[in-house]
Design a protein around this motif. Structure first.
Motif, PDB file in Angstrom:
ATOM      1  N   SER A 195       0.739  -1.157   0.006  1.00 15.12           N
ATOM      2  CA  SER A 195      -0.047  -0.194   0.106  1.00 15.12           C
ATOM      3  C   SER A 195       0.817   1.107  -0.178  1.00 15.12           C
ATOM      4  O   SER A 195       1.894   1.260   0.463  1.00 15.12           O
ATOM      5  CB  SER A 195      -0.818   0.106   0.991  1.00 15.12           C
ATOM      6  OG  SER A 195      -1.641  -1.040   1.151  1.00 15.12           O
ATOM      7  N   THR A 196       0.210   2.387  -0.674  1.00 16.56           N
ATOM      8  CA  THR A 196       1.005   3.554  -0.479  1.00 16.56           C
ATOM      9  C   THR A 196       0.449   4.578   0.302  1.00 16.56           C
ATOM     10  O   THR A 196      -0.837   4.555   0.645  1.00 16.56           O
ATOM     11  CB  THR A 196       1.077   4.023  -2.122  1.00 16.56           C
ATOM     12  OG1 THR A 196      -0.340   4.387  -2.296  1.00 16.56           O
ATOM     13  CG2 THR A 196       1.761   3.409  -2.867  1.00 16.56           C
ATOM     14  N   THR A 240       0.022   8.886   1.872  1.00 15.86           N
ATOM     15  CA  THR A 240       0.584  10.250   1.814  1.00 15.86           C
ATOM     16  C   THR A 240       0.302  10.630   3.262  1.00 15.86           C
ATOM     17  O   THR A 240      -0.880  10.192   3.849  1.00 15.86           O
ATOM     18  CB  THR A 240      -0.614  11.017   0.940  1.00 15.86           C
ATOM     19  OG1 THR A 240      -0.348  10.519  -0.379  1.00 15.86           O
ATOM     20  CG2 THR A 240      -0.220  12.429   0.920  1.00 15.86           C
ATOM     21  N   PRO A 245       7.615   3.295   2.602  1.00 19.49           N
ATOM     22  CA  PRO A 245       7.495   4.450   1.828  1.00 19.49           C
ATOM     23  C   PRO A 245       6.212   5.157   2.031  1.00 19.49           C
ATOM     24  O   PRO A 245       5.343   4.872   2.328  1.00 19.49           O
ATOM     25  CB  PRO A 245       7.557   3.712   0.155  1.00 19.49           C
ATOM     26  CG  PRO A 245       7.823   2.372   0.603  1.00 19.49           C
ATOM     27  CD  PRO A 245       7.666   2.058   2.029  1.00 19.49           C
ATOM     28  N   PHE A 246       6.435   6.668   1.823  1.00 17.03           N
ATOM     29  CA  PHE A 246       5.431   7.569   1.958  1.00 17.03           C
ATOM     30  C   PHE A 246       5.600   8.876   1.215  1.00 17.03           C
ATOM     31  O   PHE A 246       6.834   9.139   0.690  1.00 17.03           O
ATOM     32  CB  PHE A 246       5.283   7.841   3.574  1.00 17.03           C
ATOM     33  CG  PHE A 246       6.379   8.752   4.015  1.00 17.03           C
ATOM     34  CD1 PHE A 246       6.325  10.134   4.052  1.00 17.03           C
ATOM     35  CD2 PHE A 246       7.621   7.982   4.562  1.00 17.03           C
ATOM     36  CE1 PHE A 246       7.321  10.958   4.741  1.00 17.03           C
ATOM     37  CE2 PHE A 246       8.452   8.761   5.310  1.00 17.03           C
ATOM     38  CZ  PHE A 246       8.380  10.228   5.339  1.00 17.03           C
ATOM     39  N   ASN A 247       4.477   9.489   0.991  1.00 20.06           N
ATOM     40  CA  ASN A 247       4.571  10.790   0.073  1.00 20.06           C
ATOM     41  C   ASN A 247       4.144  11.801   1.382  1.00 20.06           C
ATOM     42  O   ASN A 247       3.378  11.685   1.921  1.00 20.06           O
ATOM     43  CB  ASN A 247       3.893  10.992  -0.865  1.00 20.06           C
ATOM     44  CG  ASN A 247       4.339  10.205  -2.161  1.00 20.06           C
ATOM     45  OD1 ASN A 247       5.275  10.261  -2.405  1.00 20.06           O
ATOM     46  ND2 ASN A 247       3.365   9.126  -2.586  1.00 20.06           N
ATOM     47  N   ASN A 266      10.342  12.878  -1.603  1.00 20.95           N
ATOM     48  CA  ASN A 266       8.915  12.489  -1.630  1.00 20.95           C
ATOM     49  C   ASN A 266       8.129  13.684  -0.974  1.00 20.95           C
ATOM     50  O   ASN A 266       7.190  13.272  -0.456  1.00 20.95           O
ATOM     51  CB  ASN A 266       8.826  11.173  -0.758  1.00 20.95           C
ATOM     52  CG  ASN A 266       9.348  11.335   0.799  1.00 20.95           C
ATOM     53  OD1 ASN A 266      10.276  12.224   1.088  1.00 20.95           O
ATOM     54  ND2 ASN A 266       9.111  10.759   1.566  1.00 20.95           N
ATOM     55  N   ASP A 286      -2.499   8.039  -2.986  1.00 20.93           N
ATOM     56  CA  ASP A 286      -2.134   7.002  -2.713  1.00 20.93           C
ATOM     57  C   ASP A 286      -3.319   6.146  -2.151  1.00 20.93           C
ATOM     58  O   ASP A 286      -4.418   6.778  -1.889  1.00 20.93           O
ATOM     59  CB  ASP A 286      -1.150   7.210  -1.444  1.00 20.93           C
ATOM     60  CG  ASP A 286       0.251   7.590  -2.136  1.00 20.93           C
ATOM     61  OD1 ASP A 286       0.819   6.980  -2.892  1.00 20.93           O
ATOM     62  OD2 ASP A 286       0.851   8.798  -1.628  1.00 20.93           O
TER      63      ASP A 286
END
Length: 109
Positions: A2-3, A5, A31-33, A58, A83
């Motif tokens: 999953s992504t 934010t 990982p993240f934005n 990011n 995301d």
């Protein structure tokens, strides 16, 4: 995978903003934005935040020249987020190791 934010809002207790951002980068291992909304953050605190953000790929910054209400800030991030998950963080939140992984796990359950 999953992504995610993270929407970050410096509000009121501006003196904690740089430390809060630093801890997000230090204690987030998935990982993240990051979308940072700057709505008239006092210059001295914005400069501290910029130092933390420098070199991070990011990150997206949205600058607004007036103070915004909490829901206005969230709506700006919602419009930009692409995301699977979205997490809102205000600058007085000091995260700990694994914080975002635990939130994502809880959401999936």
């Amino acid at each position: 995978m999953s992504t995610v934010t993270i929407g970050f809002f410096p509000r009121e207790q501006f003196s904690l903003a740089a430390e809060s951002l630093q801890r997000i980068f230090e204690y987030t291992h998935i990982p993240f934005n990051l979308i940072v909304v700057d709505c008239n953050t006092p210059k001295v605190y914005w400069q501290q935040m910029e130092q933390v953000l420098r070199g991070q790929s990011n990150v997206k910054v949205i600058h607004i020249d007036r103070y915004l209400q909490a829901n206005e800030l969230r709506n700006l991030v919602i419009q930009e987020a692409k995301d699977d998950f979205l997490c809102f963080v205000e600058n007085d939140l000091l995260v700990e190791e694994g914080w975002l992984s635990h939130l994502i796990t809880a959401c999936k359950e």
